[in-house]
Structure formats: structure tokens, C-alpha cells
Design a protein around this motif. Structure first.
Motif, PDB file in Angstrom:
ATOM      1  N   ALA A  99       0.849  -1.195   0.000  1.00 44.92           N
ATOM      2  CA  ALA A  99       0.000   0.000   0.000  1.00 44.92           C
ATOM      3  C   ALA A  99       0.885   1.245   0.000  1.00 44.92           C
ATOM      4  CB  ALA A  99      -0.917   0.005   1.222  1.00 44.92           C
ATOM      5  N   LEU A 100       0.816   2.002  -1.090  1.00 47.61           N
ATOM      6  CA  LEU A 100       1.525   3.282  -1.159  1.00 47.61           C
ATOM      7  C   LEU A 100       0.607   4.358  -0.577  1.00 47.61           C
ATOM      8  CD1 LEU A 100       3.022   3.129  -4.772  1.00 47.61           C
ATOM      9  CD2 LEU A 100       4.032   2.310  -2.618  1.00 47.61           C
ATOM     10  N   THR A 101       1.137   5.159   0.340  1.00 49.34           N
ATOM     11  CA  THR A 101       0.326   6.202   0.969  1.00 49.34           C
ATOM     12  C   THR A 101       1.032   7.547   0.852  1.00 49.34           C
ATOM     13  OG1 THR A 101       1.289   5.945   3.204  1.00 49.34           O
ATOM     14  CG2 THR A 101      -0.561   4.502   2.619  1.00 49.34           C
ATOM     15  N   PHE A 102       0.224   8.600   0.688  1.00 51.54           N
ATOM     16  CA  PHE A 102       0.763   9.945   0.472  1.00 51.54           C
ATOM     17  C   PHE A 102       0.089  10.925   1.430  1.00 51.54           C
ATOM     18  CE2 PHE A 102       1.237   7.594  -3.457  1.00 51.54           C
ATOM     19  CZ  PHE A 102       2.548   7.860  -3.816  1.00 51.54           C
ATOM     20  N   ASP A 103       0.926  11.677   2.147  1.00 51.22           N
ATOM     21  CA  ASP A 103       0.440  12.599   3.185  1.00 51.22           C
ATOM     22  C   ASP A 103       0.517  14.063   2.768  1.00 51.22           C
ATOM     23  OD1 ASP A 103       0.233  10.320   4.680  1.00 51.22           O
ATOM     24  OD2 ASP A 103       1.467  11.032   6.350  1.00 51.22           O
ATOM     25  N   ASP A 104      -0.265  14.861   3.508  1.00 44.88           N
ATOM     26  CA  ASP A 104      -0.136  16.325   3.595  1.00 44.88           C
ATOM     27  C   ASP A 104      -0.720  17.113   2.433  1.00 44.88           C
ATOM     28  OD1 ASP A 104       1.133  15.765   5.938  1.00 44.88           O
ATOM     29  OD2 ASP A 104       3.091  16.517   5.366  1.00 44.88           O
ATOM     30  N   GLY A 105      -1.324  16.451   1.453  1.00 46.89           N
ATOM     31  CA  GLY A 105      -1.920  17.178   0.333  1.00 46.89           C
ATOM     32  C   GLY A 105      -3.378  17.483   0.588  1.00 46.89           C
ATOM     33  N   PRO A 106      -4.082  17.813  -0.494  1.00 48.01           N
ATOM     34  CA  PRO A 106      -3.588  17.925  -1.870  1.00 48.01           C
ATOM     35  C   PRO A 106      -2.770  19.189  -2.072  1.00 48.01           C
ATOM     36  CG  PRO A 106      -5.897  18.530  -1.772  1.00 48.01           C
ATOM     37  CD  PRO A 106      -5.533  18.045  -0.411  1.00 48.01           C
ATOM     38  N   GLY A 107      -1.728  19.082  -2.911  1.00 50.11           N
ATOM     39  CA  GLY A 107      -0.831  20.206  -3.126  1.00 50.11           C
ATOM     40  C   GLY A 107      -0.524  20.419  -4.597  1.00 50.11           C
ATOM     41  N   ASP A 108       0.498  21.211  -4.834  1.00 52.10           N
ATOM     42  CA  ASP A 108       0.837  21.602  -6.208  1.00 52.10           C
ATOM     43  C   ASP A 108       1.242  20.429  -7.096  1.00 52.10           C
ATOM     44  OD1 ASP A 108       0.336  24.217  -5.516  1.00 52.10           O
ATOM     45  OD2 ASP A 108       2.448  24.703  -5.124  1.00 52.10           O
ATOM     46  N   HIS A 109       1.708  19.342  -6.482  1.00 47.73           N
ATOM     47  CA  HIS A 109       2.218  18.214  -7.275  1.00 47.73           C
ATOM     48  C   HIS A 109       1.272  17.015  -7.291  1.00 47.73           C
ATOM     49  CE1 HIS A 109       5.837  20.606  -7.171  1.00 47.73           C
ATOM     50  NE2 HIS A 109       5.844  20.559  -5.859  1.00 47.73           N
ATOM     51  N   THR A 110       0.138  17.144  -6.603  1.00 50.68           N
ATOM     52  CA  THR A 110      -0.789  16.018  -6.513  1.00 50.68           C
ATOM     53  C   THR A 110      -1.375  15.648  -7.863  1.00 50.68           C
ATOM     54  OG1 THR A 110      -1.337  16.692  -4.244  1.00 50.68           O
ATOM     55  CG2 THR A 110      -2.825  15.138  -5.323  1.00 50.68           C
ATOM     56  N   GLY A 111      -1.683  16.637  -8.694  1.00 50.32           N
ATOM     57  CA  GLY A 111      -2.247  16.361 -10.009  1.00 50.32           C
ATOM     58  C   GLY A 111      -1.316  15.528 -10.860  1.00 50.32           C
ATOM     59  N   ARG A 112      -0.034  15.868 -10.842  1.00 48.92           N
ATOM     60  CA  ARG A 112       0.941  15.098 -11.625  1.00 48.92           C
ATOM     61  C   ARG A 112       1.055  13.670 -11.090  1.00 48.92           C
ATOM     62  NH1 ARG A 112       7.338  15.627 -11.539  1.00 48.92           N
ATOM     63  NH2 ARG A 112       7.858  14.127 -13.161  1.00 48.92           N
ATOM     64  N   LEU A 113       1.016  13.529  -9.773  1.00 52.00           N
ATOM     65  CA  LEU A 113       1.068  12.198  -9.176  1.00 52.00           C
ATOM     66  C   LEU A 113      -0.134  11.370  -9.620  1.00 52.00           C
ATOM     67  CD1 LEU A 113       2.118  10.041  -7.245  1.00 52.00           C
ATOM     68  CD2 LEU A 113       0.981  11.259  -5.373  1.00 52.00           C
ATOM     69  N   LEU A 114      -1.320  11.969  -9.619  1.00 49.64           N
ATOM     70  CA  LEU A 114      -2.515  11.259 -10.061  1.00 49.64           C
ATOM     71  C   LEU A 114      -2.384  10.841 -11.528  1.00 49.64           C
ATOM     72  CD1 LEU A 114      -5.239  13.419  -8.297  1.00 49.64           C
ATOM     73  CD2 LEU A 114      -4.643  11.038  -7.761  1.00 49.64           C
ATOM     74  N   ASP A 115      -1.773  11.685 -12.342  1.00 50.45           N
ATOM     75  CA  ASP A 115      -1.524  11.331 -13.746  1.00 50.45           C
ATOM     76  C   ASP A 115      -0.643  10.085 -13.829  1.00 50.45           C
ATOM     77  OD1 ASP A 115      -2.991  13.527 -14.570  1.00 50.45           O
ATOM     78  OD2 ASP A 115      -1.223  14.787 -14.911  1.00 50.45           O
ATOM     79  N   LEU A 116       0.436  10.073 -13.059  1.00 44.73           N
ATOM     80  CA  LEU A 116       1.371   8.944 -13.081  1.00 44.73           C
ATOM     81  C   LEU A 116       0.692   7.654 -12.634  1.00 44.73           C
ATOM     82  CD1 LEU A 116       4.512  10.664 -11.493  1.00 44.73           C
ATOM     83  CD2 LEU A 116       4.258   9.966 -13.882  1.00 44.73           C
ATOM     84  N   LEU A 117      -0.067   7.728 -11.557  1.00 45.98           N
ATOM     85  CA  LEU A 117      -0.743   6.538 -11.046  1.00 45.98           C
ATOM     86  C   LEU A 117      -1.806   6.064 -12.033  1.00 45.98           C
ATOM     87  CD1 LEU A 117      -1.195   7.574  -7.290  1.00 45.98           C
ATOM     88  CD2 LEU A 117       0.550   6.045  -8.254  1.00 45.98           C
ATOM     89  N   GLY A 118      -2.504   7.019 -12.640  1.00 43.15           N
ATOM     90  CA  GLY A 118      -3.552   6.661 -13.587  1.00 43.15           C
ATOM     91  C   GLY A 118      -3.022   5.931 -14.804  1.00 43.15           C
ATOM     92  N   ARG A 119      -1.875   6.369 -15.300  1.00 33.35           N
ATOM     93  CA  ARG A 119      -1.300   5.709 -16.478  1.00 33.35           C
ATOM     94  C   ARG A 119      -0.905   4.263 -16.190  1.00 33.35           C
ATOM     95  NH1 ARG A 119       0.844  10.976 -17.770  1.00 33.35           N
ATOM     96  NH2 ARG A 119       2.791  10.615 -16.640  1.00 33.35           N
ATOM     97  N   ARG A 120      -0.622   3.952 -14.923  1.00 37.10           N
ATOM     98  CA  ARG A 120      -0.231   2.584 -14.561  1.00 37.10           C
ATOM     99  C   ARG A 120      -1.377   1.813 -13.897  1.00 37.10           C
ATOM    100  NH1 ARG A 120       5.633   2.580 -14.180  1.00 37.10           N
ATOM    101  NH2 ARG A 120       5.463   0.509 -13.272  1.00 37.10           N
ATOM    102  N   ASP A 121      -2.540   2.444 -13.813  1.00 41.02           N
ATOM    103  CA  ASP A 121      -3.701   1.825 -13.168  1.00 41.02           C
ATOM    104  C   ASP A 121      -3.377   1.398 -11.736  1.00 41.02           C
ATOM    105  OD1 ASP A 121      -6.360   1.013 -13.017  1.00 41.02           O
ATOM    106  OD2 ASP A 121      -5.932  -1.018 -13.725  1.00 41.02           O
ATOM    107  N   VAL A 122      -2.685   2.282 -11.031  1.00 33.84           N
ATOM    108  CA  VAL A 122      -2.298   2.035  -9.639  1.00 33.84           C
ATOM    109  C   VAL A 122      -3.166   2.888  -8.720  1.00 33.84           C
ATOM    110  CG1 VAL A 122      -0.464   2.381  -7.927  1.00 33.84           C
ATOM    111  CG2 VAL A 122       0.072   1.389 -10.165  1.00 33.84           C
ATOM    112  N   ARG A 123      -3.646   2.274  -7.653  1.00 40.33           N
ATOM    113  CA  ARG A 123      -4.409   3.012  -6.656  1.00 40.33           C
ATOM    114  C   ARG A 123      -3.620   3.111  -5.368  1.00 40.33           C
ATOM    115  NH1 ARG A 123     -10.521   0.604  -7.563  1.00 40.33           N
ATOM    116  NH2 ARG A 123     -10.624   1.050  -9.804  1.00 40.33           N
ATOM    117  N   ALA A 124      -3.793   4.241  -4.697  1.00 35.88           N
ATOM    118  CA  ALA A 124      -3.054   4.507  -3.470  1.00 35.88           C
ATOM    119  C   ALA A 124      -4.010   5.085  -2.439  1.00 35.88           C
ATOM    120  CB  ALA A 124      -1.908   5.483  -3.757  1.00 35.88           C
TER     121      ALA A 124
END
Length: 265
Positions: free
Chosen positions: A71-96
Motif C-alpha cells: 500500500a503506497l500512501t501519500f500525506d499532507d496534500g492535496p498540493g501543487d504536485h498532486t495532479g501530476r502524481l494522479l496522472d502517473l498513477l492513472g497511467r499505470r492503473d495504480v491506486r493509493a
């Protein structure tokens, strides 16, 4: 021309002119009426999201007792880089799992990223309103930090959060009692990338890559260096045969309110 034929000729001419005008009007493209931009009611959108994902978050069919899950977990957002992270995860069909801070959600341009986290199937968790050490607050103070964030996220997305992460990992019996009352399980971690301290993508990726089956990996989506590390993390763990899941999917059932979780053993 005979006199009696003149009226008939005039009638025929009038008919031709009328038909010609009618033909030109029919051939003319219809008038374009400008449309006003539709006003999107956040409350209605939240209901729509809830209807799209009834009983959210819906766990996928993984048996993490048999499959190598992380389980990959991400803290303290949403922030300036969250959108790009969602793009990366979406392209790999990864959920966090994203543990959000209420103040960051409030600053999220109408909840755009917060709603996107939910809409794209990620799990969303409560990380307090202002990121204090909950162990230093009164009972009322802990409730206020959790409830303000919970109410805002529910208003924006229609989702009632079931998991939380105490800021700094600081918890005790007092915090456990209040989180139990709020219906929130305490999600800690067993792999700390220390990405808040070491802003080095290679170092972060190397630490995350040491996860073992059942691990909960701590990262922060507010750091560009962490987001840049994510593709390497996904590549490394994929080569090792891992399946990426949310925290709730890791355990196969909703975690118990108030209980602490660090990994699946």
C-alpha cells in the motif's frame, strides 16, 4: 399576350419567387445561440460521485494473504504536485491512499483535486485539519481537528472517510479513544522513505523499493522530488511481483476504528 392570360402569368411569377425565398431560408444554416457556462453545484457533484461509487471505497478482488501486496500512501496534500502524481498513477492503473489535511483541502480550488482522488478510485483518509501532534490536544481539540476535515471532504465528495493518519505518527490511548469515537482507524506505516528530509528522488525510490509483502509505505505528495521518484518505485516493486492496493484493500475489510495498523503480517 391575351389580356385574360396576364393575371395567370403574374400568379405563376409570384409562386416562383415565394418558392425561391423559401428554398434560400431552408438552405441557410440555423442561427447559433450562445450557451452560458453551466454552474456546477459542488453538492450535486458530490452526490453524483457517491452514486458512481456506492459504498466507496469499493475493494477490488485481491487476496493479500496470498498475493504480494503493498500500500503506497501519500500525506499532507492535496498540493501543487498532486495532479501530476494522479496522472502517473492513472497511467499505470495504480491506486493509493491519500491522507489529506483539511486546510489543504480548503485551499484546493473548490476541491478539484480532492474530488479527483475519489473519482479515480483512490482511498482518501483524514490527516487532521492543521497537522498538530494530536497527543498534545484535549479531547475536544482532537475531535475538532478530525471533524472539520471529515465534514469538508464529505461535503465535497460525498465520501465519509474511514481511515486517518495521526500527524508525525504521534498517538496514544487518548487519541485512540477519540479516533474510535469518530469511526476512524489509525494507519501508520512500516516503510518510511523520509522524503520530507531527503529531497532526493533516487534515495526515496530506493527506500520505498525495500517494501515487503503487506507493507504500508509513507510518502508525501507535496514534494516534487517524491513525485519524480514514483515511476521508479512502481518499476522496482512491479519487477518484484507486487500488487499495488489501498490500505483497506490490503486488509480485505474496513480497518477497525481506533486500532493502529502498521503493516499486514
Amino acid at each position: 399576350m391575351r389580356v385574360w392570360a396576364l393575371p395567370l402569368a403574374l400568379l405563376a411569377l409570384a409562386a416562383c419567387v415565394t418558392a425561391s425565398v423559401a428554398h434560400r431560408r431552408a438552405a441557410r444554416p440555423p442561427a447559433i445561440v450562445p450557451m452560458r457556462a453551466a454552474h456546477v453545484d459542488p453538492g450535486q457533484l458530490a452526490k453524483r460521485l457517491a452514486s458512481i461509487q456506492p459504498g466507496w471505497p469499493r475493494a477490488r478482488a485481491f487476496d493479500c494473504g496470498r498475493v504480494k501486496c503493498v500500500a503506497l500512501t501519500f500525506d499532507d496534500g492535496p498540493g501543487d504536485h498532486t495532479g501530476r502524481l494522479l496522472d502517473l498513477l492513472g497511467r499505470r492503473d495504480v491506486r493509493a491512499t491519500f491522507f489529506v489535511i483539511g486546510q489543504m483541502v480548503a485551499a484546493d480550488r473548490g476541491g478539484r483535486l480532492t474530488r479527483r482522488i475519489v473519482h479515480e478510485g483512490h482511498e482518501i483518509g483524514n490527516h487532521s485539519w492543521s497537522h498538530p501532534a494530536l497527543t498534545g490536544l484535549s479531547d475536544e481539540g482532537v475531535r475538532r481537528e478530525l471533524r472539520h476535515t471529515g465534514e469538508l471532504v464529505r461535503r465535497l465528495t460525498g465520501v465519509r472517510m474511514r481511515v486517518m493518519r495521526p500527524p508525525y505518527g504521534a498517538t496514544d490511548k487518548h487519541v485512540a479513544r477519540e479516533t474510535r469515537r469518530e469511526g476512524l482507524a489509525q494507519i501508520l506505516w512500516n516503510v518510511d522513505t523520509l522524503d520530507w528530509r531527503d529531497r532526493n528522488s533516487e534515495v526515496v525510490a530506493r527506500r520505498a523499493g525495500k517494501a515487503r509483502p503487506g507493507s504500508i509505505v509513507l510518502m508525501h505528495d507535496i514534494h516534487a522530488t517524491t513525485v519524480r521518484a514514483v515511476p521508479h518505485v512502481l518499476d522496482t516493486l512491479s519487477r518484484r511481483g507486487f500488487t499495488f492496493v489501498t490500505v483497506s484493500e490490503l486488509y480485505g475489510r474496513p480497518p477497525v476504528p481506533g486500532k493502529e495498523y502498521t503493516e499486514r503480517r
